[in-house]
Design a protein around this motif. Sequence first.
Motif, mmCIF file in Angstrom:
data_model
loop_
_atom_site.group_PDB
_atom_site.id
_atom_site.type_symbol
_atom_site.label_atom_id
_atom_site.label_comp_id
_atom_site.label_asym_id
_atom_site.label_seq_id
_atom_site.Cartn_x
_atom_site.Cartn_y
_atom_site.Cartn_z
ATOM 1 N N PHE A 1 1.082 -1.231 0.018
ATOM 2 C CA PHE A 1 0.128 -0.078 0.116
ATOM 3 C C PHE A 1 0.705 0.936 -0.206
ATOM 4 C CE2 PHE A 1 -2.320 3.442 2.672
ATOM 5 C CZ PHE A 1 -2.983 3.021 1.404
ATOM 6 N N LEU A 2 0.483 2.061 -0.895
ATOM 7 C CA LEU A 2 1.026 3.363 -0.616
ATOM 8 C C LEU A 2 0.278 4.604 -0.746
ATOM 9 C CD1 LEU A 2 3.837 3.138 -3.960
ATOM 10 C CD2 LEU A 2 1.804 2.429 -3.422
ATOM 11 N N ASN A 3 1.065 5.992 -1.325
ATOM 12 C CA ASN A 3 -0.389 7.059 -2.306
ATOM 13 C C ASN A 3 0.557 6.944 -3.304
ATOM 14 O OD1 ASN A 3 -1.409 7.475 0.103
ATOM 15 N ND2 ASN A 3 -0.306 8.991 0.841
ATOM 16 N N ALA A 4 -0.574 7.488 -3.926
ATOM 17 C CA ALA A 4 0.072 7.659 -5.372
ATOM 18 C C ALA A 4 -0.956 9.031 -5.357
ATOM 19 C CB ALA A 4 -0.318 6.731 -6.599
ATOM 20 N N HIS A 5 -0.482 10.954 -5.509
ATOM 21 C CA HIS A 5 -0.892 11.242 -6.256
ATOM 22 C C HIS A 5 -1.211 12.068 -7.561
ATOM 23 C CE1 HIS A 5 -1.441 16.407 -5.577
ATOM 24 N NE2 HIS A 5 -2.772 15.535 -5.130
ATOM 25 N N TRP A 6 -2.119 11.481 -8.179
ATOM 26 C CA TRP A 6 -2.174 12.899 -9.389
ATOM 27 C C TRP A 6 -2.637 14.120 -10.172
ATOM 28 C CZ3 TRP A 6 -2.722 8.528 -13.504
ATOM 29 C CH2 TRP A 6 -2.259 7.739 -13.584
ATOM 30 N N LYS B 1 3.801 7.873 -18.015
ATOM 31 C CA LYS B 1 3.820 9.437 -16.677
ATOM 32 C C LYS B 1 4.815 9.662 -16.306
ATOM 33 C CE LYS B 1 -0.405 9.915 -16.532
ATOM 34 N NZ LYS B 1 -0.998 11.379 -17.217
ATOM 35 N N VAL B 2 5.165 10.463 -15.328
ATOM 36 C CA VAL B 2 6.838 10.563 -15.028
ATOM 37 C C VAL B 2 6.081 10.161 -12.955
ATOM 38 C CG1 VAL B 2 8.239 11.929 -14.159
ATOM 39 C CG2 VAL B 2 6.905 12.164 -16.318
ATOM 40 N N PRO B 3 6.277 9.102 -12.033
ATOM 41 C CA PRO B 3 6.342 9.716 -11.084
ATOM 42 C C PRO B 3 7.805 9.918 -10.757
ATOM 43 C CG PRO B 3 6.970 7.405 -11.992
ATOM 44 C CD PRO B 3 6.948 8.249 -12.687
ATOM 45 N N VAL B 4 6.929 10.100 -9.195
ATOM 46 C CA VAL B 4 8.229 11.386 -8.342
ATOM 47 C C VAL B 4 8.048 10.611 -7.544
ATOM 48 C CG1 VAL B 4 9.298 13.878 -7.640
ATOM 49 C CG2 VAL B 4 8.634 13.186 -9.810
ATOM 50 N N THR B 5 8.888 10.191 -6.217
ATOM 51 C CA THR B 5 8.558 9.387 -4.947
ATOM 52 C C THR B 5 8.995 10.888 -4.032
ATOM 53 O OG1 THR B 5 9.827 7.575 -5.361
ATOM 54 C CG2 THR B 5 10.020 7.956 -3.305
ATOM 55 N N CYS B 6 8.666 10.831 -2.829
ATOM 56 C CA CYS B 6 8.751 11.903 -2.098
ATOM 57 C C CYS B 6 8.471 11.421 -0.749
ATOM 58 C CB CYS B 6 7.661 13.136 -2.455
ATOM 59 S SG CYS B 6 6.082 12.392 -2.971
ATOM 60 N N ALA B 7 8.403 11.917 0.803
ATOM 61 C CA ALA B 7 8.246 11.267 1.541
ATOM 62 C C ALA B 7 6.568 11.744 1.997
ATOM 63 C CB ALA B 7 9.096 12.078 2.775
ATOM 64 N N ALA B 8 6.289 10.243 3.295
ATOM 65 C CA ALA B 8 4.650 10.976 3.345
ATOM 66 C C ALA B 8 4.909 12.556 4.074
ATOM 67 C CB ALA B 8 4.294 10.194 4.174
ATOM 68 N N SER B 9 4.904 13.988 3.760
ATOM 69 C CA SER B 9 4.758 15.002 4.191
ATOM 70 C C SER B 9 3.178 15.552 3.611
ATOM 71 C CB SER B 9 5.893 15.867 3.943
ATOM 72 O OG SER B 9 5.907 16.380 3.848
ATOM 73 N N ILE C 1 4.299 17.424 -3.148
ATOM 74 C CA ILE C 1 5.421 18.690 -3.514
ATOM 75 C C ILE C 1 5.137 19.761 -4.093
ATOM 76 C CG2 ILE C 1 7.658 18.511 -5.351
ATOM 77 C CD1 ILE C 1 8.434 15.916 -4.863
ATOM 78 N N VAL C 2 3.681 19.526 -5.092
ATOM 79 C CA VAL C 2 3.287 20.177 -5.924
ATOM 80 C C VAL C 2 2.106 20.805 -5.427
ATOM 81 C CG1 VAL C 2 1.860 20.683 -8.327
ATOM 82 C CG2 VAL C 2 4.100 19.014 -8.833
ATOM 83 N N PRO C 3 1.680 20.264 -4.616
ATOM 84 C CA PRO C 3 0.524 20.777 -3.720
ATOM 85 C C PRO C 3 1.165 22.017 -2.743
ATOM 86 C CG PRO C 3 -0.516 18.658 -4.408
ATOM 87 C CD PRO C 3 0.547 18.970 -4.513
ATOM 88 N N THR D 1 0.674 26.082 -3.783
ATOM 89 C CA THR D 1 0.087 26.881 -2.295
ATOM 90 C C THR D 1 0.221 28.139 -2.181
ATOM 91 O OG1 THR D 1 -1.495 24.394 -1.978
ATOM 92 C CG2 THR D 1 -1.144 26.763 -0.622
ATOM 93 N N LEU D 2 1.588 28.015 -1.872
ATOM 94 C CA LEU D 2 2.651 29.456 -1.750
ATOM 95 C C LEU D 2 2.529 30.768 -2.673
ATOM 96 C CD1 LEU D 2 5.414 27.726 -0.544
ATOM 97 C CD2 LEU D 2 4.198 29.366 0.750
ATOM 98 N N ALA D 3 3.048 30.297 -4.009
ATOM 99 C CA ALA D 3 2.192 30.482 -5.364
ATOM 100 C C ALA D 3 1.107 30.892 -6.146
ATOM 101 C CB ALA D 3 2.777 30.046 -6.339
ATOM 102 N N MET D 4 -0.069 30.250 -5.137
ATOM 103 C CA MET D 4 -1.627 30.532 -5.154
ATOM 104 C C MET D 4 -1.862 31.871 -5.037
ATOM 105 S SD MET D 4 -3.231 27.164 -7.041
ATOM 106 C CE MET D 4 -3.807 26.358 -5.903
#
Length: 330
Positions: A148-153, A188-196, A200-202, A206-209
Amino acid sequence: MASERPPIACLGAGRMGRGIAVGFAYAGHAVALVDAKPRPPEAFAALERDALAEIGDALRTLAELGLFDPAHAEALLARVRVVPEAAAAEALHAAAVVFEGVPEILDLKREALARASARMAPGAILASTTSTILVDDLSPAVADPSRFLNAHWLNPAYIVPLVEVSPGRATASDTLARLNALLESIGKVPVTCAASPGFIVPRLQTLAMNEAARMVEEGVASAEEIDRAVRYGFGFRFGVLGMLEFIDWGGGDILYHASRYLTGALGHERYRAPEVIERNMREGRIGLRTGQGFLDYSGRDIDSYRRQRLGALVERLRAEGLAKPPVLPD
């Protein structure tokens, strides 16, 4: 994976599930779009019509935009079936990967994930598409957290290449590798990131918007002018150079001094540079000029690298219709 194009299931027939279904059907996979809750037959029939109509419209739009022959749209659509909750067990058991896309409510997701994981085949991967809930807050509900893991599209899921993949403490390395390979196989281009929180993008956007909205509020510029600046400046460059690569390109010292100025001039700590920028300054990790920054440029042909990046920016100019010929002397 069990076969070259393994069957996929999307748990939840909403926008995310439909977008993922388009992407996998386009890439040759059979997709079961599984309704996450029981409905009367007439209500399910309406959901099925609506889901298939939206998926069909998306595929036909991609054809009209030149990605494939419109004559094939119906054949691609035929790879998707909408499954009622009563038949979910069979569809989930047949899938090599299940993407959960129910609403962003912790208890609702835990319940849906528990039911799904109990019905899946041994070895199958379960991925939540949550944009807000951390994987380790969901994994206790799953029968086998190692798969099990997260996959944020990012929407629209069938167009945006990036998928942010976040493994949990119990996620097996093989699970991460298999899911990344599957995503890459469909373009697709998967990018692995820590559970945070915010992935990354949101977190970045969020800061930029918020800053863009704040500039409208402060009267810095109109919404139209700010968006024009984003399209032809901010977004233009970052579509070619990654954000940390761009720091190295210009020099971390420029960001360091700009951050200090903006913090004082605008009177807010949100412009303060993080410690890593100050540490890089102390250690001489300025970027291209020193061969080290956030990225390592040692051994790289810097002139060739610069030409390649400038060439990509010129291609962006051409794509925008802004690559003008020079005015030559008479």
